[in-house]
Write an enzyme that holds these catalytic residues in place. Structure first.
Site, PDB file in Angstrom:
ATOM      1  N   SER A  55       0.839  -1.210   0.124  1.00 31.83           N
ATOM      2  CA  SER A  55       0.140   0.032  -0.092  1.00 31.83           C
ATOM      3  C   SER A  55       0.866   1.260  -0.046  1.00 31.83           C
ATOM      4  CB  SER A  55      -0.708  -0.013   1.395  1.00 31.83           C
ATOM      5  OG  SER A  55      -1.782  -1.079   1.103  1.00 31.83           O
ATOM      6  N   HIS A  57       0.704   3.486  -2.639  1.00 28.35           N
ATOM      7  CA  HIS A  57       0.866   3.743  -4.006  1.00 28.35           C
ATOM      8  C   HIS A  57      -0.448   4.151  -4.793  1.00 28.35           C
ATOM      9  CE1 HIS A  57       4.867   2.217  -3.363  1.00 28.35           C
ATOM     10  NE2 HIS A  57       4.418   1.072  -3.521  1.00 28.35           N
ATOM     11  N   LYS A 105       4.581  -6.396 -10.108  1.00 27.08           N
ATOM     12  CA  LYS A 105       5.688  -5.535 -10.236  1.00 27.08           C
ATOM     13  C   LYS A 105       6.978  -6.169  -9.835  1.00 27.08           C
ATOM     14  CE  LYS A 105       3.808  -2.029  -8.007  1.00 27.08           C
ATOM     15  NZ  LYS A 105       3.082  -2.965  -7.480  1.00 27.08           N
ATOM     16  N   HIS A 219       9.207   3.706  -3.688  1.00 28.06           N
ATOM     17  CA  HIS A 219       9.378   3.526  -2.167  1.00 28.06           C
ATOM     18  C   HIS A 219      10.054   4.605  -1.608  1.00 28.06           C
ATOM     19  CE1 HIS A 219       8.652  -0.292  -3.762  1.00 28.06           C
ATOM     20  NE2 HIS A 219       7.582  -0.557  -3.176  1.00 28.06           N
TER      21      HIS A 219
END
Lengths: 332, 234
Positions: A55, A57, A105, A219
């Site tokens: 989470s 994004h 991803k 990130h």
């Protein structure tokens, strides 16, 4: 730090409840999981498309649930892969019997948990295929990956695969077009500030007021270069050049672009970047077929942007331009 | 409850205790070259696994191992969940007919294969594979070639895993998060190899208590650490 949160431990859970409350006709939550699926999942006769990841994004991933895109999305803790058992439930809920494509991803935790989940549902007779998105041209290996990171180009993979599945194509065909996007897309990002994770409550990396970081991941993990502050045009030039060098496109090639905000950057600035991006593409003899500008794959409250360029042919134009109806993206 | 099932439940509990004891040590190792969560993740995951297997009504080895693996998958997360938990789940069917010398070797080989496949790592990458490969090879050879009892073979395997852990200290990481550090990873012991060793040591302890103790302890100085050809293989 001031944030609109209660307990950091509850952020993801409460976010998901809030999303369901915002789009009650479009998405529902699988009980006792952090998995959201289309309200009508599994859709009869259609290959399922699922994605997921940490989470933070948003609107990735659950924002892309709906007609013409994803059937299900799993949310991990902030910047942490969902666990394999949740992904197993995700794939199961998206399978109508036609099989499921997992769009992953390229982060080690994501890849391993998705693969494990895929093997488990296969043991129970579900047909699964996977693609791993690795569109970030900035670094070859990173803190979180072997090989290139998967970033904003993932949205185009969701879009093309979702459109193909909506046409009634089989799993092989859906996987093929997803991979076709991956083979033709490149992205590079940059940060003006660090993001602040709810758990830590302070900047995850230290970026002085007069410096920026180029080539950063979603990130906030390190990029390729830390430099003095540059103008929007200079930054756009730098990011675009790197993406174009990686893609190596012929003169006259049609492309689709995304100027993606990292979460903390105003639309005004993203449009300023897009203006320059389109000038540069024109200077390179490239033709822009479509240009998206907005927050598509963010990094909490980080200020900054990424630039995505995808080479398109007739097939991809048809798929990327096909109708989609999701909370975060509507194409008519 | 079968004796074998009881032994496996006891082994899971022993591993959970050990990893709780080593929690901060593993996290220290991980903070040097990783993201400093290995100790906490493993301790939390195995504690949950111990709880889950203790609740099984009729714990046969396969069911116990599968339950432990599934629990690790959901509790550990990150890359360690699939590597430690997923591999247990996938190897568990090898124990369908109980614990024998043959089934133990098959289990160990399937587990190793899954870890290598999933992590795409080889000996010399500075990962848990550096401990597992020599351990599994030693175990198999001891059982199949040297005709040793499983517990004695396991004892030799643990010694091989220890040498594998030692081997991770001087090498450069080329897989996993530590690989990002490149040469700066040299001189640090791999946390994954270390936790793998701890798990094996506990298995040996429990196996020894339930089975026959090995007649003599293995010589730690003998035999090469790494099977020939493994390091340079592509």
């Amino acid at each position: 730090m001031k944030k609109l949160i209660n307990d950091p431990d509850d952020v993801v859970d409460e976010m998901l409840d809030g999303m369901v409350a915002a789009y009650p006709d479009q998405v529902r939550r699988l009980p006792d999981t952090k998995v959201l699926v289309r309200d009508d999942a599994p859709v009869d006769g259609k290959v399922g498309i699922v994605s997921g990841g940490g989470s933070g994004h948003e609107p990735t991933h659950a924002g892309y649930l709906g007609e013409g895109m994803l059937d299900g999305a799993a949310a991990g803790e902030v910047f942490t892969s969902p666990t394999a058992d949740e992904l197993e439930e995700l794939v199961g809920a998206a399978d109508s019997g036609e099989g499921v494509l997992m769009v992953i991803k390229n982060y080690e935790g994501d890849v391993m948990n998705f693969e494990t989940a895929g093997e488990m549902v296969e043991m129970e007779g579900t047909d699964v295929a996977q693609v791993v998105v690795d569109d970030d041209v900035a670094v070859e290996d990173s803190l979180y990956t072997s090989g290139r990171r998967g970033v904003c180009g993932t949205i185009l993979v969701h879009k093309a695969a979702g459109a193909k599945a909506a046409e009634g194509a089989d799993l092989d065909e859906v996987q093929r077009v997803a991979q076709k996007v991956i083979d033709n897309v490149g992205t590079m990002g940059m940060a003006l500030t660090s993001c602040i994770t709810p758990e830590k409550g302070e900047a995850t990396f230290d970026l002085p007021e007069d410096e920026i970081e180029l080539g950063i991941g979603i990130h906030g993990e390190p990029g390729v270069e830390r430099t003095d502050v540059m103008s929007a045009d200079e930054i756009t030039e730098e990011l675009t050049q790197n993406v174009l060098e990686d893609l190596d496109l012929d003169d006259g090639q049609e492309v689709m672009t995304i100027v993606n905000g990292m979460g903390g950057t105003p639309q005004m600035e993203l449009f300023v970047v897009n203006r320059k991006l389109q000038q540069i593409l024109g200077d390179h003899g490239l033709e822009t077929w479509d240009a998206w500008v907005g927050d598509y794959m963010t990094s909490l409250d980080m200020e900054g942007c990424s630039i995505t360029v995808c080479a398109v042919d007739e097939e991809l134009k048809e798929l990327l331009g096909a109708p989609a109806e999701t909370p975060a993206l509507t194409v008519k | 409850m079968s004796d074998e099932g009881e032994a496996v439940v006891a082994a899971v509990a022993a591993v959970a205790d050990r990893l709780e004891t080593e929690r901060s040590h593993l996290t220290d190792l991980d903070s040097a070259i990783g993201d400093a969560d290995h100790g906490g993740n493993m301790a939390r995951g195995w504690a949950a696994a111990a709880e889950a297997v203790a609740e099984l009504d009729d714990p046969e080895p396969m069911a116990v191992v599968k339950t432990a693996g599934k629990t690790l998958l959901s509790e550990v997360g990150g890359a360690s969940g699939p590597l430690y938990g997923g591999s247990l789940v996938f190897a568990s069917p090898e124990l369908e007919d109980g614990l024998t010398a043959e089934s133990s070797v098959a289990f160990a080989e399937t587990y190793l294969e899954k870890v290598q496949d999933r992590g795409d790592a080889r000996v010399g990458d500075k990962t848990m594979v550096d401990a597992l490969v020599p351990a599994v090879h030693t175990f198999k050879k001891s059982v199949e070639v040297d005709d040793m009892e499983p517990v004695a073979a396991l004892s030799k395997a643990v010694a091989a895993a220890q040498r594998g852990v030692d081997f991770t200290v001087p090498i450069r990481a080329s897989k996993g998060r530590a690989s990002y550090l490149g040469w700066r990873s040299v001189g640090h012991q791999d946390p994954g190899a270390t936790s793998t060793l701890y798990i094996m040591e506990e298995l040996l302890d429990v196996a020894t208590a339930y089975g026959e103790a090995p007649e003599e302890l293995p010589d730690h100085a003998e035999s090469p650490t790494i099977p020939d050809g493994e390091v340079t293989e592509d």
